[in-house]
Write a protein that holds these residues in place. Structure first.
Motif, PDB file in Angstrom:
ATOM      1  N   ILE A  90      82.035   1.815 -34.735  1.00 23.62           N
ATOM      2  CA  ILE A  90      81.402   1.796 -33.407  1.00 23.62           C
ATOM      3  C   ILE A  90      81.490   0.381 -32.815  1.00 23.62           C
ATOM      4  CG2 ILE A  90      79.204   2.027 -32.162  1.00 23.62           C
ATOM      5  CD1 ILE A  90      80.283   4.751 -32.926  1.00 23.62           C
ATOM      6  N   SER A  91      81.251  -0.617 -33.635  1.00 21.81           N
ATOM      7  CA  SER A  91      81.351  -2.009 -33.176  1.00 21.81           C
ATOM      8  C   SER A  91      82.775  -2.319 -32.713  1.00 21.81           C
ATOM      9  CB  SER A  91      80.934  -2.952 -34.303  1.00 21.81           C
ATOM     10  OG  SER A  91      81.073  -4.284 -33.908  1.00 21.81           O
ATOM     11  N   LYS A  92      83.770  -1.905 -33.489  1.00 22.56           N
ATOM     12  CA  LYS A  92      85.174  -2.127 -33.111  1.00 22.56           C
ATOM     13  C   LYS A  92      85.534  -1.328 -31.855  1.00 22.56           C
ATOM     14  CE  LYS A  92      86.629  -4.954 -36.313  1.00 22.56           C
ATOM     15  NZ  LYS A  92      87.057  -6.305 -36.001  1.00 22.56           N
ATOM     16  N   LEU A  93      84.942  -0.147 -31.710  1.00 22.95           N
ATOM     17  CA  LEU A  93      85.188   0.673 -30.530  1.00 22.95           C
ATOM     18  C   LEU A  93      84.697  -0.048 -29.274  1.00 22.95           C
ATOM     19  CD1 LEU A  93      86.075   3.285 -29.161  1.00 22.95           C
ATOM     20  CD2 LEU A  93      83.872   4.292 -29.830  1.00 22.95           C
ATOM     21  N   ARG A  94      83.557  -0.685 -29.363  1.00 24.08           N
ATOM     22  CA  ARG A  94      83.041  -1.462 -28.222  1.00 24.08           C
ATOM     23  C   ARG A  94      84.004  -2.591 -27.855  1.00 24.08           C
ATOM     24  NH1 ARG A  94      77.902  -0.673 -30.689  1.00 24.08           N
ATOM     25  NH2 ARG A  94      76.706   0.773 -29.427  1.00 24.08           N
ATOM     26  N   GLU A  95      84.599  -3.223 -28.872  1.00 24.40           N
ATOM     27  CA  GLU A  95      85.588  -4.272 -28.623  1.00 24.40           C
ATOM     28  C   GLU A  95      86.859  -3.682 -28.012  1.00 24.40           C
ATOM     29  OE1 GLU A  95      86.416  -6.423 -32.255  1.00 24.40           O
ATOM     30  OE2 GLU A  95      84.277  -6.731 -32.640  1.00 24.40           O
ATOM     31  N   TYR A  96      87.225  -2.480 -28.429  1.00 22.08           N
ATOM     32  CA  TYR A  96      88.450  -1.818 -27.975  1.00 22.08           C
ATOM     33  C   TYR A  96      88.364  -1.459 -26.484  1.00 22.08           C
ATOM     34  CZ  TYR A  96      92.430   1.402 -28.132  1.00 22.08           C
ATOM     35  OH  TYR A  96      93.631   2.033 -27.916  1.00 22.08           O
ATOM     36  N   CYS A  97      87.196  -1.049 -26.047  1.00 23.98           N
ATOM     37  CA  CYS A  97      87.015  -0.717 -24.619  1.00 23.98           C
ATOM     38  C   CYS A  97      85.749  -1.416 -24.100  1.00 23.98           C
ATOM     39  CB  CYS A  97      86.979   0.789 -24.398  1.00 23.98           C
ATOM     40  SG  CYS A  97      85.967   1.744 -25.520  1.00 23.98           S
ATOM     41  N   PRO A  98      85.818  -2.746 -23.979  1.00 25.10           N
ATOM     42  CA  PRO A  98      84.622  -3.549 -23.703  1.00 25.10           C
ATOM     43  C   PRO A  98      83.976  -3.320 -22.341  1.00 25.10           C
ATOM     44  CG  PRO A  98      86.585  -4.897 -23.470  1.00 25.10           C
ATOM     45  CD  PRO A  98      87.028  -3.572 -24.024  1.00 25.10           C
ATOM     46  N   ASN A  99      84.722  -2.865 -21.374  1.00 32.83           N
ATOM     47  CA  ASN A  99      84.171  -2.699 -20.028  1.00 32.83           C
ATOM     48  C   ASN A  99      83.804  -1.255 -19.702  1.00 32.83           C
ATOM     49  OD1 ASN A  99      84.547  -5.491 -19.464  1.00 32.83           O
ATOM     50  ND2 ASN A  99      86.720  -5.070 -19.172  1.00 32.83           N
ATOM     51  N   ASN A 100      83.896  -0.380 -20.686  1.00 31.72           N
ATOM     52  CA  ASN A 100      83.652   1.037 -20.441  1.00 31.72           C
ATOM     53  C   ASN A 100      82.315   1.495 -21.006  1.00 31.72           C
ATOM     54  OD1 ASN A 100      86.241   0.866 -19.533  1.00 31.72           O
ATOM     55  ND2 ASN A 100      86.960   2.680 -20.600  1.00 31.72           N
TER      56      ASN A 100
END
Length: 182
Positions: A90-100
């Protein structure tokens, strides 16, 4: 430990994802794998592997429309659950799409459900990882009720509908159309 999420590339990894979908989701929630692969070639769909030390331990299937990213599937292999990999993903997912805004559905937490404890545990996991209840629920096939969770600001029915139509196509959406409940 080296931890990352990135596009799945090998046939062996695709086969593991197919097995994970089969193991992790009820049959009525499984979209045919050929359709998922076909759609994953679109520029608004991502099929990502969750890797720990270059070993595939899970996957995330994403659909994006504008600033909204929908997690259609997210699973960590049974052998690797309860080891922090889900939270790291989940943390990496936030980094993957930081503005979404990131959105997902979970089975509604209903006390009479046969897997009630599992539903409570799943919801607690997402709440602990920064998600909150959205202002809507979804009913599919008149007996499957899902809670919509978001990690940031809320999502509207129109935004959700537009994202689904983009993924399924307008014609297929007519057969698939969920009922939104506020």
């Amino acid at each position: 430990m080296h931890f990352k999420i990135e596009a799945i590339k090998t046939t062996k990894e695709f086969n593991k994802v197919k097995a994970l979908i089969s193991e992790s989701f009820p049959r009525n929630e499984q979209i045919p794998f050929w359709f998922l692969l076909w759609k994953s070639k679109k520029n608004f769909v991502d099929l990502l592997g969750v890797y720990a030390d270059n070993s595939l331990v899970g996957f995330i299937y994403l659909i994006t429309h504008k600033d909204l990213t929908f997690v259609l599937y997210f699973a960590i292999d049974n052998k690797h659950r309860s080891k922090g990999f889900g939270s790291m993903a989940i943390s990496k997912l936030r980094e993957y799409c930081p503005n979404n805004r990131i959105m997902l559905n979970i089975e509604a937490v209903k006390e009479n459900a046969s897997n009630y404890e599992q539903r409570v545990k799943r919801k607690k996991f997402y709440i602990n990882n920064g998600f909150k209840n959205a202002s809507l629920m979804i009913e599919e096939n008149s007996n499957n009720l899902f809670e919509v969770l978001v990690n940031n600001s809320d999502v509207t029915v129109a935004e959700y509908t537009n994202l689904l139509k983009r993924f399924t196509g307008r014609l297929l959406y007519l057969f698939f159309k969920p009922k939104f409940i506020r």
